[in-house]
Scaffold this motif. Structure first.
Motif, PDB file in Angstrom:
ATOM      1  N   CYS A  25       0.758  -1.255  -0.050  1.00 26.36           N
ATOM      2  CA  CYS A  25      -0.070   0.157   0.147  1.00 26.36           C
ATOM      3  C   CYS A  25       0.720   1.416  -0.069  1.00 26.36           C
ATOM      4  CB  CYS A  25      -0.803   0.033   1.226  1.00 26.36           C
ATOM      5  SG  CYS A  25      -0.202  -0.187   2.764  1.00 26.36           S
ATOM      6  N   CYS A  26       2.156   1.002   0.122  1.00 26.85           N
ATOM      7  CA  CYS A  26       2.912   2.247   0.230  1.00 26.85           C
ATOM      8  C   CYS A  26       4.033   2.262  -0.953  1.00 26.85           C
ATOM      9  CB  CYS A  26       3.822   2.116   1.610  1.00 26.85           C
ATOM     10  SG  CYS A  26       2.838   2.203   2.965  1.00 26.85           S
ATOM     11  N   ILE A  27       4.017   1.371  -1.591  1.00 25.80           N
ATOM     12  CA  ILE A  27       4.864   1.161  -2.757  1.00 25.80           C
ATOM     13  C   ILE A  27       4.127   0.834  -4.294  1.00 25.80           C
ATOM     14  CG2 ILE A  27       6.678  -0.291  -3.908  1.00 25.80           C
ATOM     15  CD1 ILE A  27       7.657  -0.706  -1.099  1.00 25.80           C
ATOM     16  N   PHE A  32      -0.809  10.200  -5.376  1.00 25.35           N
ATOM     17  CA  PHE A  32      -0.859  11.535  -4.355  1.00 25.35           C
ATOM     18  C   PHE A  32      -0.939  10.768  -3.002  1.00 25.35           C
ATOM     19  CE2 PHE A  32      -1.787  13.948  -8.130  1.00 25.35           C
ATOM     20  CZ  PHE A  32      -0.783  14.656  -8.387  1.00 25.35           C
ATOM     21  N   ILE A  33      -0.270  11.365  -1.909  1.00 26.43           N
ATOM     22  CA  ILE A  33      -0.506  10.687  -0.619  1.00 26.43           C
ATOM     23  C   ILE A  33      -0.969  12.192   0.166  1.00 26.43           C
ATOM     24  CG2 ILE A  33       0.815   9.710   1.639  1.00 26.43           C
ATOM     25  CD1 ILE A  33       3.059   8.844  -0.576  1.00 26.43           C
ATOM     26  N   TRP A  34      -1.982  12.540   0.048  1.00 29.95           N
ATOM     27  CA  TRP A  34      -2.550  13.761   0.683  1.00 29.95           C
ATOM     28  C   TRP A  34      -2.493  13.943   1.979  1.00 29.95           C
ATOM     29  CZ3 TRP A  34      -2.792  16.810  -3.090  1.00 29.95           C
ATOM     30  CH2 TRP A  34      -3.330  16.393  -4.573  1.00 29.95           C
ATOM     31  N   ILE A  35      -2.025  15.256   2.560  1.00 34.55           N
ATOM     32  CA  ILE A  35      -1.950  15.354   3.781  1.00 34.55           C
ATOM     33  C   ILE A  35      -2.477  16.805   4.178  1.00 34.55           C
ATOM     34  CG2 ILE A  35       0.409  16.263   3.542  1.00 34.55           C
ATOM     35  CD1 ILE A  35       1.092  14.985   6.340  1.00 34.55           C
ATOM     36  N   THR A  36      -3.165  16.896   5.446  1.00 34.00           N
ATOM     37  CA  THR A  36      -3.734  18.184   5.631  1.00 34.00           C
ATOM     38  C   THR A  36      -2.908  18.852   6.594  1.00 34.00           C
ATOM     39  OG1 THR A  36      -4.621  17.286   8.004  1.00 34.00           O
ATOM     40  CG2 THR A  36      -6.069  17.124   5.938  1.00 34.00           C
ATOM     41  N   LYS A  37      -3.157  20.305   6.776  1.00 34.60           N
ATOM     42  CA  LYS A  37      -2.436  20.988   7.672  1.00 34.60           C
ATOM     43  C   LYS A  37      -2.167  20.688   9.013  1.00 34.60           C
ATOM     44  CE  LYS A  37      -2.707  25.089   4.907  1.00 34.60           C
ATOM     45  NZ  LYS A  37      -2.155  26.396   4.567  1.00 34.60           N
ATOM     46  N   ALA A  38      -3.345  20.154   9.556  1.00 37.20           N
ATOM     47  CA  ALA A  38      -3.535  19.650  11.026  1.00 37.20           C
ATOM     48  C   ALA A  38      -2.238  18.127  10.994  1.00 37.20           C
ATOM     49  CB  ALA A  38      -4.722  19.203  11.341  1.00 37.20           C
ATOM     50  N   SER A  91       7.516   4.578   8.664  1.00 36.68           N
ATOM     51  CA  SER A  91       8.442   5.434   9.775  1.00 36.68           C
ATOM     52  C   SER A  91       7.699   6.478  10.633  1.00 36.68           C
ATOM     53  CB  SER A  91       9.800   5.764   9.079  1.00 36.68           C
ATOM     54  OG  SER A  91       9.542   6.692   8.114  1.00 36.68           O
ATOM     55  N   ILE A  92       6.604   6.779  10.225  1.00 37.26           N
ATOM     56  CA  ILE A  92       5.711   7.790  10.741  1.00 37.26           C
ATOM     57  C   ILE A  92       4.554   7.298  10.983  1.00 37.26           C
ATOM     58  CG2 ILE A  92       7.008   9.753   9.712  1.00 37.26           C
ATOM     59  CD1 ILE A  92       4.265  10.127   7.899  1.00 37.26           C
ATOM     60  N   TYR A  93       4.156   6.153  11.486  1.00 41.64           N
ATOM     61  CA  TYR A  93       2.996   5.251  11.653  1.00 41.64           C
ATOM     62  C   TYR A  93       2.002   6.075  12.611  1.00 41.64           C
ATOM     63  CZ  TYR A  93      -0.352   1.376  12.184  1.00 41.64           C
ATOM     64  OH  TYR A  93      -1.505   0.696  11.962  1.00 41.64           O
ATOM     65  N   ASP A  94       2.579   6.771  13.826  1.00 39.40           N
ATOM     66  CA  ASP A  94       1.562   7.277  14.497  1.00 39.40           C
ATOM     67  C   ASP A  94       1.125   8.672  13.956  1.00 39.40           C
ATOM     68  OD1 ASP A  94       1.453   5.431  16.332  1.00 39.40           O
ATOM     69  OD2 ASP A  94       3.661   6.138  17.496  1.00 39.40           O
ATOM     70  N   ALA A  95       1.590   9.248  12.866  1.00 45.06           N
ATOM     71  CA  ALA A  95       1.427  10.377  12.465  1.00 45.06           C
ATOM     72  C   ALA A  95       1.235  10.405  10.969  1.00 45.06           C
ATOM     73  CB  ALA A  95       2.572  11.556  12.405  1.00 45.06           C
ATOM     74  N   ARG A  96       0.773   9.218  10.411  1.00 43.11           N
ATOM     75  CA  ARG A  96       0.371   9.064   9.052  1.00 43.11           C
ATOM     76  C   ARG A  96      -0.886   9.592   8.840  1.00 43.11           C
ATOM     77  NH1 ARG A  96      -1.485   4.659  11.903  1.00 43.11           N
ATOM     78  NH2 ARG A  96      -3.082   3.513  11.114  1.00 43.11           N
ATOM     79  N   PRO A  97      -1.105  10.031   7.669  1.00 41.54           N
ATOM     80  CA  PRO A  97      -2.286  10.855   7.395  1.00 41.54           C
ATOM     81  C   PRO A  97      -3.413   9.852   7.112  1.00 41.54           C
ATOM     82  CG  PRO A  97      -0.635  11.194   5.495  1.00 41.54           C
ATOM     83  CD  PRO A  97      -0.060  10.147   6.505  1.00 41.54           C
ATOM     84  N   VAL A  98      -4.729  10.599   7.330  1.00 36.88           N
ATOM     85  CA  VAL A  98      -5.707   9.897   7.046  1.00 36.88           C
ATOM     86  C   VAL A  98      -5.928   8.989   5.731  1.00 36.88           C
ATOM     87  CG1 VAL A  98      -8.437  10.113   6.684  1.00 36.88           C
ATOM     88  CG2 VAL A  98      -7.473  11.399   8.334  1.00 36.88           C
ATOM     89  N   GLN A  99      -5.439   9.270   4.876  1.00 38.67           N
ATOM     90  CA  GLN A  99      -5.478   8.541   3.578  1.00 38.67           C
ATOM     91  C   GLN A  99      -4.970   7.391   3.871  1.00 38.67           C
ATOM     92  OE1 GLN A  99      -3.980  10.287  -0.149  1.00 38.67           O
ATOM     93  NE2 GLN A  99      -3.472   8.332  -0.825  1.00 38.67           N
ATOM     94  N   CYS A 100      -3.798   7.126   4.710  1.00 41.30           N
ATOM     95  CA  CYS A 100      -3.033   6.105   4.993  1.00 41.30           C
ATOM     96  C   CYS A 100      -3.727   5.195   6.131  1.00 41.30           C
ATOM     97  CB  CYS A 100      -1.628   6.349   5.480  1.00 41.30           C
ATOM     98  SG  CYS A 100      -0.803   7.136   4.235  1.00 41.30           S
ATOM     99  N   ARG A 101      -4.429   5.898   7.173  1.00 35.36           N
ATOM    100  CA  ARG A 101      -5.118   5.271   8.152  1.00 35.36           C
ATOM    101  C   ARG A 101      -6.474   4.643   7.663  1.00 35.36           C
ATOM    102  NH1 ARG A 101      -3.831   7.161  13.239  1.00 35.36           N
ATOM    103  NH2 ARG A 101      -2.214   8.813  13.190  1.00 35.36           N
ATOM    104  N   THR A 102      -6.921   5.119   6.607  1.00 31.64           N
ATOM    105  CA  THR A 102      -8.163   4.572   5.955  1.00 31.64           C
ATOM    106  C   THR A 102      -8.337   3.484   4.888  1.00 31.64           C
ATOM    107  OG1 THR A 102      -8.707   6.255   4.572  1.00 31.64           O
ATOM    108  CG2 THR A 102      -9.540   6.396   6.481  1.00 31.64           C
ATOM    109  N   PHE A 103      -6.793   3.088   4.565  1.00 36.39           N
ATOM    110  CA  PHE A 103      -6.615   2.054   3.665  1.00 36.39           C
ATOM    111  C   PHE A 103      -6.991   0.886   4.361  1.00 36.39           C
ATOM    112  CE2 PHE A 103      -4.107  -1.185   1.796  1.00 36.39           C
ATOM    113  CZ  PHE A 103      -4.313  -0.718   0.334  1.00 36.39           C
ATOM    114  N   PRO A 104      -7.755  -0.026   3.403  1.00 35.80           N
ATOM    115  CA  PRO A 104      -8.120  -0.084   2.113  1.00 35.80           C
ATOM    116  C   PRO A 104      -9.522   0.237   2.045  1.00 35.80           C
ATOM    117  CG  PRO A 104      -8.586  -2.270   3.194  1.00 35.80           C
ATOM    118  CD  PRO A 104      -7.904  -1.424   4.164  1.00 35.80           C
ATOM    119  N   PHE A 105     -10.189   1.232   2.866  1.00 35.95           N
ATOM    120  CA  PHE A 105     -11.595   1.598   2.727  1.00 35.95           C
ATOM    121  C   PHE A 105     -11.651   2.758   2.008  1.00 35.95           C
ATOM    122  CE2 PHE A 105     -11.360  -1.628   6.467  1.00 35.95           C
ATOM    123  CZ  PHE A 105     -12.106  -2.454   5.905  1.00 35.95           C
TER     124      PHE A 105
END
Length: 123
Positions: A25-27, A32-38, A91-105
């Protein structure tokens, strides 16, 4: 077995399947790996960097949005800059963006199930 499900999806996800995966899922193809300002602020805190330093070193601006940079591994093969290729994990699992957190949904996979079945052994 702890299977995660979401309304509107006719497949489940077994998080323990990530142990046998090599970061599919990372390769792969560039995207695009979208990330918000927060999320950028949270990432800066995790990395102990300023928001500006995170932006300069790890992000690209696309219109009014930001995406995490990728590194090219081969022809049409890319990885998120935060994917640790040796450990085969984020390497940033605890701060990964929502896009990553919601995969594969992702809504995309509602109509493209075959693609997510091929990509993710945890489905």
């Amino acid at each position: 077995m702890n299977i995660v499900t979401r309304d509107g999806f006719d497949f489940g996800f077994n998080p323990s399947g990530c142990d046998s995966c090599e970061g599919n899922c990372c390769i792969g193809e560039s995207g695009f790996i979208w990330i918000t300002k927060a999320e950028i602020i949270k990432l800066a805190q995790l990395l102990n960097l300023s928001v500006d330093e995170v932006g300069i070193n790890y992000l690209i601006k696309i219109g009014y949005k930001y995406s995490i940079k990728e590194k090219q591994l081969g022809p049409n093969n890319y990885a998120c800059v935060f994917f640790d290729l040796k450990k085969r994990q984020c390497s940033i699992y605890d701060a990964r963006p929502v896009q990553c957190r919601t995969f594969p949904f992702w809504d995309y996979f509602k109509e493209n199930k075959e693609e997510v079945f091929k990509e993710c052994p945890a489905i």
